[in-house]
Write a protein that holds these residues in place. Sequence first.
Motif, mmCIF file in Angstrom:
data_model
loop_
_atom_site.group_PDB
_atom_site.id
_atom_site.type_symbol
_atom_site.label_atom_id
_atom_site.label_comp_id
_atom_site.label_asym_id
_atom_site.label_seq_id
_atom_site.Cartn_x
_atom_site.Cartn_y
_atom_site.Cartn_z
ATOM 1 N N LEU A 96 0.893 -0.894 -0.237
ATOM 2 C CA LEU A 96 0.247 0.113 -0.061
ATOM 3 C C LEU A 96 1.176 1.048 0.118
ATOM 4 N N ALA A 97 2.001 1.316 0.771
ATOM 5 C CA ALA A 97 2.915 2.457 1.436
ATOM 6 C C ALA A 97 3.235 2.619 -0.144
ATOM 7 N N TRP A 98 3.802 1.965 -0.605
ATOM 8 C CA TRP A 98 5.039 2.042 -2.156
ATOM 9 C C TRP A 98 4.035 2.301 -3.286
ATOM 10 N N ARG A 99 2.974 1.944 -3.356
ATOM 11 C CA ARG A 99 1.696 1.829 -4.713
ATOM 12 C C ARG A 99 1.259 3.939 -4.122
ATOM 13 N N ASN A 100 1.010 4.355 -3.032
ATOM 14 C CA ASN A 100 0.142 5.232 -2.284
ATOM 15 C C ASN A 100 1.890 6.393 -2.702
ATOM 16 N N ILE A 101 2.525 6.508 -2.606
ATOM 17 C CA ILE A 101 3.973 7.037 -3.199
ATOM 18 C C ILE A 101 3.998 7.442 -4.614
ATOM 19 N N PHE A 102 3.490 6.397 -5.646
ATOM 20 C CA PHE A 102 3.634 6.743 -6.726
ATOM 21 C C PHE A 102 2.495 7.130 -7.455
ATOM 22 N N ARG A 103 1.566 6.915 -6.382
ATOM 23 C CA ARG A 103 -0.394 7.314 -6.675
ATOM 24 C C ARG A 103 -0.362 8.998 -7.074
ATOM 25 N N HIS A 104 0.463 9.295 -5.966
ATOM 26 C CA HIS A 104 0.693 10.318 -4.848
ATOM 27 C C HIS A 104 1.726 11.503 -5.171
ATOM 28 N N LYS A 105 1.931 11.385 -7.435
ATOM 29 C CA LYS A 105 2.858 11.343 -7.730
ATOM 30 C C LYS A 105 3.655 13.486 -7.472
ATOM 31 N N GLY A 106 3.067 13.960 -7.564
ATOM 32 C CA GLY A 106 3.471 15.252 -6.956
ATOM 33 C C GLY A 106 3.586 15.498 -5.494
ATOM 34 N N LYS A 107 2.517 15.193 -4.311
ATOM 35 C CA LYS A 107 3.134 15.490 -3.534
ATOM 36 C C LYS A 107 4.624 14.776 -2.386
ATOM 37 N N THR A 108 4.849 13.128 -3.628
ATOM 38 C CA THR A 108 5.656 12.633 -3.130
ATOM 39 C C THR A 108 7.448 12.841 -3.367
ATOM 40 N N TRP A 109 7.123 14.578 -5.110
ATOM 41 C CA TRP A 109 7.969 14.665 -5.649
ATOM 42 C C TRP A 109 8.452 16.219 -4.328
ATOM 43 N N VAL A 110 6.854 16.629 -3.973
ATOM 44 C CA VAL A 110 7.402 17.255 -3.264
ATOM 45 C C VAL A 110 7.952 17.074 -1.747
ATOM 46 N N VAL A 111 7.332 16.159 -0.973
ATOM 47 C CA VAL A 111 8.450 15.650 -0.180
ATOM 48 C C VAL A 111 9.922 15.073 -0.106
ATOM 49 N N GLY A 112 9.570 13.926 -1.091
ATOM 50 C CA GLY A 112 11.116 14.474 -2.033
ATOM 51 C C GLY A 112 12.164 15.001 -1.887
ATOM 52 N N SER A 113 11.267 15.871 -2.870
ATOM 53 C CA SER A 113 12.868 16.738 -2.726
ATOM 54 C C SER A 113 12.765 17.666 -1.793
ATOM 55 N N ILE A 114 12.233 17.781 -0.647
ATOM 56 C CA ILE A 114 12.761 18.823 0.536
ATOM 57 C C ILE A 114 13.358 17.795 1.480
ATOM 58 N N LEU A 115 12.840 16.910 1.393
ATOM 59 C CA LEU A 115 13.970 14.877 1.865
ATOM 60 C C LEU A 115 15.634 15.314 1.262
ATOM 61 N N PHE A 116 15.519 15.215 0.214
ATOM 62 C CA PHE A 116 16.923 15.105 -0.841
ATOM 63 C C PHE A 116 17.233 16.835 -0.558
ATOM 64 N N ALA B 112 9.959 5.321 3.343
ATOM 65 C CA ALA B 112 10.302 5.048 1.588
ATOM 66 C C ALA B 112 10.471 5.690 1.131
ATOM 67 N N LEU B 113 10.106 7.332 1.498
ATOM 68 C CA LEU B 113 10.969 8.120 0.429
ATOM 69 C C LEU B 113 11.958 8.833 1.686
ATOM 70 N N ALA B 114 12.210 8.770 3.053
ATOM 71 C CA ALA B 114 13.429 9.558 3.331
ATOM 72 C C ALA B 114 14.005 8.208 2.721
ATOM 73 N N THR B 115 14.387 7.395 2.658
ATOM 74 C CA THR B 115 15.776 6.598 2.143
ATOM 75 C C THR B 115 15.886 6.451 0.650
ATOM 76 N N PHE B 116 14.633 6.921 -0.320
ATOM 77 C CA PHE B 116 15.021 7.120 -1.641
ATOM 78 C C PHE B 116 15.513 8.868 -1.761
ATOM 79 N N PHE B 117 14.958 9.314 -1.000
ATOM 80 C CA PHE B 117 14.922 10.888 -0.993
ATOM 81 C C PHE B 117 15.826 11.352 -0.909
#
Lengths: 225, 509
Positions: free
Chosen positions: B7-27, B425-430
Amino acid sequence: MHLVQIKEVTKIYPLGTTEVHALRGINLSIEHGAFMSIVGPSGSGKTTLLNMIGCIDQPSTGQILIDGQDISKLNDNQLTELRLYTIGFIFQSFNLIPVLTVLENVEFPLLLMKNLNRNEIRERALAIIESVQIQDQIAHRPAELSGGQRQRVAIARALVTNPKLVLADEPTANLDSETGFAILDLMKHLNQKNKTTFIFSTHDSDVLTYAKDVVKIRDGLVVQN
Amino acid sequence: MSLIFRLAWRNIFRHKGKTWVVGSILFIGAFLMTLGNGLISGMNEGFQANIVRSFTGDALLISDQQESESVLASMSGKTIEAISPYDLLQKHLSQSDVVAAYLPAVAGYVWVLNENGQPIDQYLLGVDFPAYQKFFNHSLNLVEGHFLGPGEKGVLVSADLREQLYDYMGLWILPKGQAMVSSHLSEDAKKDKRLLEKREIVYMGLSQKNSSVDIRVDVAGVFKFKALNKILGFYSILDLNSLRECLGYFTPESNAPLTHAQKTLLTASTNDIESSFDAATAGTSPSQDLSSSFSKSISALATAPQKNKPTSHAAGTYNLVFVKFKPDLSEKVGIQRLRKEITAAQLPVKVVPWSKAIGILGQFSMIMKGALLVVVSFIFFVAVMIMTNTLSMSIMERVSEIGMMRAVGARKSMISGMLLSEITALATFFGGAGIIAGVAFITLFASLHLGTSNEMLQLFFGGDSFQPRLGLSDFMTCIAQLAIVSGVASIYPLFVARKISALDAIVRD
């Protein structure tokens, strides 16, 4: 013993400085294997009553017993367990998990249950999917299905745990009439086959023809049973 | 468990916009935090290495009678206890298994006397200068004049102190025989139309017996530290014996053999001395020899030329010894082993770690570290705020989905697990990508060996070159910081998600 017993149940919602009396003292007993329809105009309290029976909401006063358990005495985890093992839900808007496939959506409640192995979960899910005739769509996600197919998935998900009680809040409201009747046919068939108790709300008089029992409520009171 | 991850993994891809926002901040957050940690670590290590290499050595030996251990930057101005006897210590150090090199010295506060106004206190280090240069890897740059030669008397004034002396005394210190270099003048001195030059300094030292001794020394040169001059350039370097004399310590001259006349004079009784004066005046002389030799010795002492003769270190007093450990020994091990040796040899000294010897100076590193930590913490805070908001918005958009999960039997813990898995998952990747990018940048910068002569930049670099570094502990710190940021940022969204009930899903419908 009745599956559902409702005793003098009221529900009051605060609305600003005033109060809305959604239920004003409901008394109702529902037998095992019933196929009951709750009817009434919008705002009559149908959904509120279903929410109480489904342990989603608590009454302001009165008592609700589900399979002999007083829900007001259960904590959040116990209510969750009760919903998981005893009650199935069919929502008006289908409410499927968008990121899961049909098969995964149906498996979802089984995966929340303890002591079920992977094979058993898969077998039960496939069997119920077949019974609601959506076996061709098992790999599809909800967004790729029609309204009728989604509701069939919702029914499959509600029934896969073999619940004693299935609650459906206006299950045909978002469907065209033909699909709606097909869904009702399916529910009735499963009721007769599995002896599962179905309680569904509707304000569609055509739907009433399917119900064995009809409870009519108005202004938060049962006016006809 | 696999359901939660799915569920977590698919939600990350489903909410791409927010994933990129949070991911960019984490990066960006992880990248900046890694850089910050690399800077802090590099600065700290550079600072320590430079101080050890050019100012303190690995450790110092001081008298066991000396109370305060911060002998190199003491604010008390109290005389440092002499190491006695030094000869035994010297013998031991030259045979030690731990010590690679050592440098005996005299240090202490003196007053710079000023005929025009208030005196000013100054910290002086008395050393055999060529040995000092060798011990501290030629860490000084000559600004004017010349460095002290073997046994030469004179003072080397720090360039920063020269400016301070001008500010307090209105005198511009110049080495003897050195013409004024106008480009070396401070801004205030440049504006001074009646600039007074001074090529010698009178120091007044307080002896251990609390008597004052004044000495006048020629200025040999003006120097700067090659690195960290802003921190280290607070002292001047004097020849050993001048400082010993000034501070009332024993000098080699004190140990010189007495002439027959001096011995006679010292052993004579008061009556003999008085009668010798009387006899000398009267012309009759029962003690004519004594009187004559006394007069000769006085005149000989008065007219004796001041020679810059080389002196033996062991012949005079020292109050501290800089020590370098053998290369294979860490500071900690070196100190432990040297302490053991000293205890076994019953030497009257104690081993002081360099960080304690520099006293208040050591706090500078902490201040710089603190300043950078504030910046990193700010990044931390901003990252947490943005992530919290974005994640909370994401949760609010998923009320129906989460409420439905609760309705069909999902516990709150399952919802928490799903969201935590998404954030992890976001923290680990980005965040991981940010840390890797940070490490790459640090490695790149470190390989460039960017140097600077700017004294303010040197404070941030921890020396004269930019050497950010990321050790294993720093790397672990970055991961811990990323985990903390992600953890803190997920507290409120988790709280919101756990409050979502099945009823909320229905109400939303």
